[in-house]
Design a protein around this motif. Structure first.
Motif, PDB file in Angstrom:
ATOM      1  N   LEU A 135     -45.599  33.927  21.431  1.00 21.57           N
ATOM      2  CA  LEU A 135     -45.151  33.284  22.662  1.00 21.57           C
ATOM      3  C   LEU A 135     -43.658  32.999  22.544  1.00 21.57           C
ATOM      4  CD1 LEU A 135     -45.591  31.867  25.405  1.00 21.57           C
ATOM      5  CD2 LEU A 135     -46.127  29.781  24.121  1.00 21.57           C
ATOM      6  N   GLY A 136     -42.870  33.636  23.411  1.00 22.24           N
ATOM      7  CA  GLY A 136     -41.466  33.294  23.534  1.00 22.24           C
ATOM      8  C   GLY A 136     -41.360  32.117  24.484  1.00 22.24           C
ATOM      9  N   LEU A 137     -41.095  30.934  23.954  1.00 20.55           N
ATOM     10  CA  LEU A 137     -41.131  29.706  24.744  1.00 20.55           C
ATOM     11  C   LEU A 137     -39.744  29.359  25.249  1.00 20.55           C
ATOM     12  CD1 LEU A 137     -42.781  27.278  25.750  1.00 20.55           C
ATOM     13  CD2 LEU A 137     -42.259  26.148  23.571  1.00 20.55           C
ATOM     14  N   ALA A 138     -39.589  29.319  26.592  1.00 25.72           N
ATOM     15  CA  ALA A 138     -38.274  29.120  27.200  1.00 25.72           C
ATOM     16  C   ALA A 138     -37.299  30.125  26.593  1.00 25.72           C
ATOM     17  CB  ALA A 138     -37.785  27.688  27.008  1.00 25.72           C
ATOM     18  N   SER A 139     -37.753  31.370  26.538  1.00 28.36           N
ATOM     19  CA  SER A 139     -37.071  32.427  25.784  1.00 28.36           C
ATOM     20  C   SER A 139     -36.753  33.632  26.651  1.00 28.36           C
ATOM     21  CB  SER A 139     -37.966  32.848  24.601  1.00 28.36           C
ATOM     22  OG  SER A 139     -37.358  33.815  23.798  1.00 28.36           O
TER      23      SER A 139
ATOM     24  N   PHE B  44     -51.974  31.887  19.971  1.00 25.92           N
ATOM     25  CA  PHE B  44     -50.810  32.577  19.428  1.00 25.92           C
ATOM     26  C   PHE B  44     -50.672  32.375  17.923  1.00 25.92           C
ATOM     27  CE2 PHE B  44     -49.802  31.575  23.872  1.00 25.92           C
ATOM     28  CZ  PHE B  44     -49.507  32.844  24.341  1.00 25.92           C
ATOM     29  N   ASP B  45     -50.096  33.401  17.288  1.00 31.14           N
ATOM     30  CA  ASP B  45     -49.762  33.326  15.866  1.00 31.14           C
ATOM     31  C   ASP B  45     -48.373  32.738  15.657  1.00 31.14           C
ATOM     32  OD1 ASP B  45     -52.142  34.822  14.823  1.00 31.14           O
ATOM     33  OD2 ASP B  45     -51.264  36.395  16.090  1.00 31.14           O
ATOM     34  N   LEU B  46     -47.508  32.879  16.647  1.00 31.92           N
ATOM     35  CA  LEU B  46     -46.129  32.417  16.528  1.00 31.92           C
ATOM     36  C   LEU B  46     -45.631  31.934  17.882  1.00 31.92           C
ATOM     37  CD1 LEU B  46     -43.274  32.223  15.178  1.00 31.92           C
ATOM     38  CD2 LEU B  46     -42.977  34.651  15.716  1.00 31.92           C
ATOM     39  N   VAL B  47     -44.993  30.769  17.888  1.00 28.91           N
ATOM     40  CA  VAL B  47     -44.241  30.302  19.056  1.00 28.91           C
ATOM     41  C   VAL B  47     -42.770  30.317  18.671  1.00 28.91           C
ATOM     42  CG1 VAL B  47     -43.782  28.403  20.634  1.00 28.91           C
ATOM     43  CG2 VAL B  47     -46.133  28.873  19.915  1.00 28.91           C
ATOM     44  N   PHE B  48     -41.982  31.059  19.429  1.00 23.22           N
ATOM     45  CA  PHE B  48     -40.559  31.230  19.141  1.00 23.22           C
ATOM     46  C   PHE B  48     -39.771  30.563  20.263  1.00 23.22           C
ATOM     47  CE2 PHE B  48     -36.495  33.471  18.942  1.00 23.22           C
ATOM     48  CZ  PHE B  48     -36.246  33.516  17.579  1.00 23.22           C
ATOM     49  N   ASN B  49     -39.037  29.502  19.926  1.00 23.33           N
ATOM     50  CA  ASN B  49     -38.362  28.662  20.918  1.00 23.33           C
ATOM     51  C   ASN B  49     -36.877  28.543  20.603  1.00 23.33           C
ATOM     52  OD1 ASN B  49     -37.976  25.184  21.380  1.00 23.33           O
ATOM     53  ND2 ASN B  49     -38.041  26.632  23.066  1.00 23.33           N
ATOM     54  N   PRO B  50     -36.063  29.503  21.087  1.00 18.65           N
ATOM     55  CA  PRO B  50     -34.619  29.394  20.871  1.00 18.65           C
ATOM     56  C   PRO B  50     -34.052  28.208  21.633  1.00 18.65           C
ATOM     57  CG  PRO B  50     -35.107  31.196  22.377  1.00 18.65           C
ATOM     58  CD  PRO B  50     -36.422  30.698  21.870  1.00 18.65           C
ATOM     59  N   CYS B  51     -32.914  27.706  21.193  1.00 18.70           N
ATOM     60  CA  CYS B  51     -32.312  26.470  21.711  1.00 18.70           C
ATOM     61  C   CYS B  51     -32.558  26.278  23.205  1.00 18.70           C
ATOM     62  CB  CYS B  51     -30.814  26.483  21.463  1.00 18.70           C
ATOM     63  SG  CYS B  51     -30.359  25.943  19.824  1.00 18.70           S
ATOM     64  N   SER B  52     -33.462  25.395  23.552  1.00 17.64           N
ATOM     65  CA  SER B  52     -33.752  25.148  24.964  1.00 17.64           C
ATOM     66  C   SER B  52     -34.257  23.739  25.225  1.00 17.64           C
ATOM     67  CB  SER B  52     -34.789  26.158  25.489  1.00 17.64           C
ATOM     68  OG  SER B  52     -35.998  26.051  24.761  1.00 17.64           O
ATOM     69  N   THR B  53     -34.683  23.021  24.184  1.00 21.21           N
ATOM     70  CA  THR B  53     -35.205  21.679  24.425  1.00 21.21           C
ATOM     71  C   THR B  53     -34.122  20.728  24.924  1.00 21.21           C
ATOM     72  OG1 THR B  53     -34.958  21.183  22.053  1.00 21.21           O
ATOM     73  CG2 THR B  53     -37.149  21.844  22.834  1.00 21.21           C
ATOM     74  N   ALA B  54     -32.857  21.094  24.784  1.00 16.60           N
ATOM     75  CA  ALA B  54     -31.786  20.265  25.356  1.00 16.60           C
ATOM     76  C   ALA B  54     -31.852  20.225  26.874  1.00 16.60           C
ATOM     77  CB  ALA B  54     -30.418  20.794  24.924  1.00 16.60           C
ATOM     78  N   PHE B  55     -32.615  21.147  27.484  1.00 16.08           N
ATOM     79  CA  PHE B  55     -32.748  21.173  28.949  1.00 16.08           C
ATOM     80  C   PHE B  55     -34.040  20.511  29.410  1.00 16.08           C
ATOM     81  CE2 PHE B  55     -30.364  24.936  27.545  1.00 16.08           C
ATOM     82  CZ  PHE B  55     -29.128  24.621  28.106  1.00 16.08           C
TER      83      PHE B  55
ATOM     84  N   MET C   6     -41.211  28.243  15.465  1.00 17.99           N
ATOM     85  CA  MET C   6     -39.792  28.322  15.130  1.00 17.99           C
ATOM     86  C   MET C   6     -39.006  27.808  16.323  1.00 17.99           C
ATOM     87  SD  MET C   6     -39.512  32.061  13.321  1.00 17.99           S
ATOM     88  CE  MET C   6     -40.818  32.663  12.243  1.00 17.99           C
ATOM     89  N   THR C   7     -38.096  26.882  16.084  1.00 26.09           N
ATOM     90  CA  THR C   7     -37.309  26.326  17.172  1.00 26.09           C
ATOM     91  C   THR C   7     -35.886  26.048  16.721  1.00 26.09           C
ATOM     92  OG1 THR C   7     -37.202  24.553  18.819  1.00 26.09           O
ATOM     93  CG2 THR C   7     -37.986  23.940  16.647  1.00 26.09           C
ATOM     94  N   GLY C   8     -34.958  26.127  17.664  1.00 29.72           N
ATOM     95  CA  GLY C   8     -33.573  25.741  17.418  1.00 29.72           C
ATOM     96  C   GLY C   8     -33.193  24.631  18.381  1.00 29.72           C
ATOM     97  N   PHE C   9     -32.353  23.702  17.922  1.00 28.49           N
ATOM     98  CA  PHE C   9     -31.960  22.597  18.783  1.00 28.49           C
ATOM     99  C   PHE C   9     -30.633  22.009  18.309  1.00 28.49           C
ATOM    100  CE2 PHE C   9     -35.005  21.178  15.585  1.00 28.49           C
ATOM    101  CZ  PHE C   9     -34.348  20.135  14.958  1.00 28.49           C
ATOM    102  N   TYR C  10     -30.003  21.266  19.204  1.00 24.31           N
ATOM    103  CA  TYR C  10     -28.774  20.571  18.858  1.00 24.31           C
ATOM    104  C   TYR C  10     -29.037  19.457  17.852  1.00 24.31           C
ATOM    105  CZ  TYR C  10     -25.886  22.363  22.777  1.00 24.31           C
ATOM    106  OH  TYR C  10     -25.166  23.125  23.644  1.00 24.31           O
ATOM    107  N   ASN C  11     -28.161  19.313  16.870  1.00 25.87           N
ATOM    108  CA  ASN C  11     -28.083  18.058  16.137  1.00 25.87           C
ATOM    109  C   ASN C  11     -27.659  17.003  17.154  1.00 25.87           C
ATOM    110  OD1 ASN C  11     -27.169  15.806  14.633  1.00 25.87           O
ATOM    111  ND2 ASN C  11     -26.712  17.109  12.881  1.00 25.87           N
TER     112      ASN C  11
ATOM    113  N   PHE D   4     -29.930  17.041  27.618  1.00 21.90           N
ATOM    114  CA  PHE D   4     -30.443  15.815  27.007  1.00 21.90           C
ATOM    115  C   PHE D   4     -30.237  15.932  25.494  1.00 21.90           C
ATOM    116  CE2 PHE D   4     -32.907  16.882  30.738  1.00 21.90           C
ATOM    117  CZ  PHE D   4     -33.021  15.679  31.439  1.00 21.90           C
ATOM    118  N   SER D   5     -29.871  14.820  24.841  1.00 22.11           N
ATOM    119  CA  SER D   5     -29.620  14.893  23.398  1.00 22.11           C
ATOM    120  C   SER D   5     -30.898  14.854  22.571  1.00 22.11           C
ATOM    121  CB  SER D   5     -28.739  13.725  22.957  1.00 22.11           C
ATOM    122  OG  SER D   5     -29.452  12.501  22.977  1.00 22.11           O
ATOM    123  N   HIS D   6     -31.881  14.045  22.985  1.00 19.08           N
ATOM    124  CA  HIS D   6     -33.058  13.724  22.171  1.00 19.08           C
ATOM    125  C   HIS D   6     -32.610  13.102  20.837  1.00 19.08           C
ATOM    126  CE1 HIS D   6     -35.227  15.645  25.320  1.00 19.08           C
ATOM    127  NE2 HIS D   6     -34.680  16.819  25.097  1.00 19.08           N
ATOM    128  N   THR D   7     -33.481  13.021  19.882  1.00 16.50           N
ATOM    129  CA  THR D   7     -33.160  12.441  18.575  1.00 16.50           C
ATOM    130  C   THR D   7     -33.842  13.280  17.502  1.00 16.50           C
ATOM    131  OG1 THR D   7     -35.121  11.020  18.541  1.00 16.50           O
ATOM    132  CG2 THR D   7     -33.127  10.102  19.566  1.00 16.50           C
TER     133      THR D   7
END
Length: 257
Positions: A63-67, A125-136, A158-163, A209-212
């Motif tokens: 699953l390409g999540l927000a990808s 799914f075997d894999l969820v791939f979430n490139p930087c998108s949770t900031a939105f 697998m996910t990427g996000f802002y520090n 959004f920054s999140h924590t």
């Protein structure tokens, strides 16, 4: 929250129309290499995800999540995976379909927000791939809970996000080459004074959004996932913050078998 999500959906449609770098589909040469087993993808702006994070993906359900954007999902499909791409932006999903039609790939696309994966059954799914998108996204814990639900035992997120520290600094000041610590965390562009938001939107139609770290990393743990690996990354072209530290984090988390 729905109005905020809708704003960013429309913003990503606008990014597609403007030719933003994250909306440009991969070329035929990239797909040809992926078919031969030579491929790489990004969770963050610059550093490729280690191939050891994936193992063999041929025949796996991904699953390409927000990808959306025609970048990661076509590569996975060309490498032999069964790929579903979910994105809020119909224009981004059209990029994936564009590559699929051009290259004869089978990519299932679904429009929706990343916190609501109700279209998918448990353990799909075997894999969820979430490139930087949770900031939105206004909230991230619901995202991780849904990821954990749709993953099979032993599956990987697998996910990427802002520090989140990135968002301490005033964005408009950074655009002027100045570094001004201003905001408390968690932070939201939507809470800025209207005139400031208008200035930001003149350059970028989306708001963040920054999140924590407690919700980004702790939220994955709360969802029952186990953190297995991580790395940091930076912009391809450094900004004022990027000269001080890497503002991006990528994590690999596993659902216990």
């Amino acid at each position: 929250m729905e109005s905020q999500r809708e704003h960013n959906r429309q913003g990503w449609n606008q990014r597609v129309a403007e030719g933003d770098m994250w909306t440009l589909p991969v070329d035929p040469e990239t797909i040809a290499r992926a078919r031969d087993g030579d491929w790489e993808v990004l969770l963050t702006p610059k550093k490729s995800v280690p191939r050891a994070w994936f193992g063999e993906i041929s025949g796996k359900d991904i699953l390409g999540l927000a990808s959306g954007g025609g970048q990661q999902s076509p590569i996975f499909a060309a490498a032999g995976a069964n790929v579903t791409c979910l994105d809020a932006s119909e224009a981004q999903l059209a990029r994936d379909q564009q590559v699929a039609q051009r290259e004869g790939l089978n990519i299932r696309t679904a429009q929706g927000y990343m916190h609501d994966l109700s279209a998918f059954a448990d353990a799909s799914f075997d894999l969820v791939f979430n490139p930087c998108s949770t900031a939105f996204a206004p909230e991230v814990l619901p995202v991780w809970l849904e990821c954990a639900r749709v993953l099979r035992p032993g599956g990987v997120l697998m996910t990427g996000f802002y520090n989140p520290v990135f968002f301490v600094f005033d964005q408009l000041a950074m655009d002027r080459g100045e570094l001004v610590a201003r905001h408390s965390l968690p932070y939201s562009d939507f809470e800025l004074p209207e005139e400031e938001r208008k200035q930001m939107l003149a350059d970028d139609p989306t708001l963040c959004f920054s999140h924590t770290l407690e919700t980004q990393i702790g939220g994955q743990l709360q969802a029952g996932l186990l953190l297995a690996d991580m790395f940091e990354d930076n912009w391809a072209e450094l900004d004022e913050v990027g000269r001080l530290f890497n503002p991006f984090i990528a994590t690999r988390a596993v659902k216990p078998a």
